[in-house]
Design an enzyme around this catalytic site. Sequence first.
Site, PDB file in Angstrom:
ATOM      1  N   ARG A 115       0.836  -1.201   0.000  1.00  0.00           N
ATOM      2  CA  ARG A 115       0.000   0.000   0.000  1.00  0.00           C
ATOM      3  C   ARG A 115       0.870   1.250   0.000  1.00  0.00           C
ATOM      4  O   ARG A 115       0.879   2.030   0.933  1.00  0.00           O
ATOM      5  CB  ARG A 115      -0.957  -0.067   1.165  1.00  0.00           C
ATOM      6  CG  ARG A 115      -2.076  -1.041   0.816  1.00  0.00           C
ATOM      7  CD  ARG A 115      -3.109  -1.138   1.847  1.00  0.00           C
ATOM      8  NE  ARG A 115      -4.435  -1.143   1.236  1.00  0.00           N
ATOM      9  CZ  ARG A 115      -5.542  -1.286   1.918  1.00  0.00           C
ATOM     10  NH1 ARG A 115      -5.514  -1.408   3.214  1.00  0.00           N
ATOM     11  NH2 ARG A 115      -6.709  -1.285   1.314  1.00  0.00           N
ATOM     12  N   GLN A 120      -1.373   2.654  -5.698  1.00  0.00           N
ATOM     13  CA  GLN A 120      -2.782   2.936  -5.369  1.00  0.00           C
ATOM     14  C   GLN A 120      -3.743   2.474  -6.467  1.00  0.00           C
ATOM     15  O   GLN A 120      -4.826   1.974  -6.177  1.00  0.00           O
ATOM     16  CB  GLN A 120      -2.983   4.421  -5.104  1.00  0.00           C
ATOM     17  CG  GLN A 120      -2.866   4.735  -3.627  1.00  0.00           C
ATOM     18  CD  GLN A 120      -3.029   6.210  -3.323  1.00  0.00           C
ATOM     19  OE1 GLN A 120      -3.505   6.974  -4.146  1.00  0.00           O
ATOM     20  NE2 GLN A 120      -2.625   6.588  -2.131  1.00  0.00           N
ATOM     21  N   ASP A 123      -4.612  -1.190  -6.150  1.00  0.00           N
ATOM     22  CA  ASP A 123      -5.018  -1.619  -4.808  1.00  0.00           C
ATOM     23  C   ASP A 123      -6.457  -2.146  -4.822  1.00  0.00           C
ATOM     24  O   ASP A 123      -7.420  -1.402  -4.648  1.00  0.00           O
ATOM     25  CB  ASP A 123      -4.863  -0.420  -3.864  1.00  0.00           C
ATOM     26  CG  ASP A 123      -5.193  -0.758  -2.426  1.00  0.00           C
ATOM     27  OD1 ASP A 123      -5.670  -1.875  -2.164  1.00  0.00           O
ATOM     28  OD2 ASP A 123      -4.977   0.117  -1.566  1.00  0.00           O
ATOM     29  N   SER A 126      -8.645  -1.808  -1.603  1.00  0.00           N
ATOM     30  CA  SER A 126      -9.333  -0.518  -1.483  1.00  0.00           C
ATOM     31  C   SER A 126     -10.520  -0.434  -2.432  1.00  0.00           C
ATOM     32  O   SER A 126     -11.597   0.022  -2.044  1.00  0.00           O
ATOM     33  CB  SER A 126      -8.385   0.646  -1.775  1.00  0.00           C
ATOM     34  OG  SER A 126      -7.501   0.819  -0.706  1.00  0.00           O
ATOM     35  N   TYR A 220      -1.835   0.800   9.354  1.00  0.00           N
ATOM     36  CA  TYR A 220      -2.883  -0.130   9.768  1.00  0.00           C
ATOM     37  C   TYR A 220      -3.061  -0.106  11.281  1.00  0.00           C
ATOM     38  O   TYR A 220      -2.218   0.398  12.011  1.00  0.00           O
ATOM     39  CB  TYR A 220      -2.519  -1.560   9.349  1.00  0.00           C
ATOM     40  CG  TYR A 220      -2.750  -1.851   7.897  1.00  0.00           C
ATOM     41  CD1 TYR A 220      -4.036  -1.906   7.387  1.00  0.00           C
ATOM     42  CD2 TYR A 220      -1.688  -2.096   7.042  1.00  0.00           C
ATOM     43  CE1 TYR A 220      -4.260  -2.208   6.060  1.00  0.00           C
ATOM     44  CE2 TYR A 220      -1.903  -2.395   5.711  1.00  0.00           C
ATOM     45  CZ  TYR A 220      -3.193  -2.453   5.227  1.00  0.00           C
ATOM     46  OH  TYR A 220      -3.408  -2.758   3.917  1.00  0.00           O
TER      47      TYR A 220
END
Length: 374
Positions: A115, A120, A123, A126, A220
Amino acid sequence: MAREAREGESRVAMVPELVGKLTALGYEVAVEPDAGRHALITDEDYADAGAVIDAAALDGADVVVSVQPLGTDRIRLLRSGAATVSFLPTGQEPEVVAALRDAGVTSFAMELVPRISRAQSMDALSSQALVSGYRCAIVAAGMLRRFFPLNMTAAGTVPPAEVVVLGAGVAGLQAIATAKRLGAVVKAYDVRAAAAEEIRSMGAHAIDLELDTLEGAGGYAREMTEERAALQMERLTPYVAAADALITTAAVPGRKAPVLVTRAMVEQMRPGSVVVDLAAESGGNVEGAEPGEVVRIGNAQVWGGRNVPSQMPGPASKLYAQNIVNIVTLMTASTDDGGAFAPDFDDEIVAGSCVTHAGEIRHEPTRQAMEGAH
Ligand code: NAD
């Protein structure tokens, strides 16, 4: 592209709009017949976009893309040196990892894409969490037999519903945004320090339990101690009891989902209340929630999520397919006669997401779990 074989999987890994991106890279795109049926995409749609519909699409393929990992029987039919790109929960499916290793397949797991900002656009956690978060809020609104928004009418005023969201990562923030758009009063809590500001930026109230924040690696959450978990439950109880709808989306990477709400807490909710537990499949944030089912606890109807992105297969597939195109593009080298699939293992994204290559398990935690320390 493979037709998804697992029960309940309605998504597909490639959509007609994006086939052209792969052909432009130099690939021939072959799609198994009926692959898009559950996502309402026909074979003709793929063919019109330049793909070949072929029952033997996987035979001799250089790269096979799918949402769920291929079954072990299909992996054994791939040619040695072929590559697969899919979700691949290595902890839960060691037999699939072993089959990929033994078949000499180079496999990439979308959930292992690091990540970092460069990744992005690849991902998929997500992109699919966005779908899940939206869907959770819509399910809660659909199950609740009252308005989300405030209504002031000549016949009187109907107050807005109160929605509490626990876990404000990608899915939680999307659930908050959706419930806000529907006019509910939204309160949310997350253990990460950055979350309170993000919750407020969505126009929701950030619940402050006056507890330490829990920041882990890579932005996280960390796992809670038992003592902190008990205190968090105690302090959340009045918020849960006052909610018309409770939506839980909390997760800690690589672990079972934390139990945030006990049966006793749900039992304090008022008649007609609803609970939506997105984490039901990975252990559940709400005690007693069952994946894919609605159970009754006290006065509340408790909905447990099961492959939630697959419940909106059109947009979920489109977003996932874009993630796939982006990662395949990263792994394609241009050659004189077009492009070739040639992942550069010095690239952090390639190395991080690779599970098996050349007969070996490359993802170290998986290798250790399956083969032990060297
Ligand atoms: P996730 O699915 O692992 O977890 C969901 C949420 O649950 C997280 O916000 C987590 O803090 C929360 N949570 C965990 N334990 C909890 C508890 N006991 N009580 C309450 N909440 C708890 O997380 P995610 O949505 O995949 O992402 C988490 C973070 O990573 C976010 O900050 C997100 O913005 C960030 N992120 C960064 C990138 C990137 O840089 N490319 C991409 C995606 C997400």
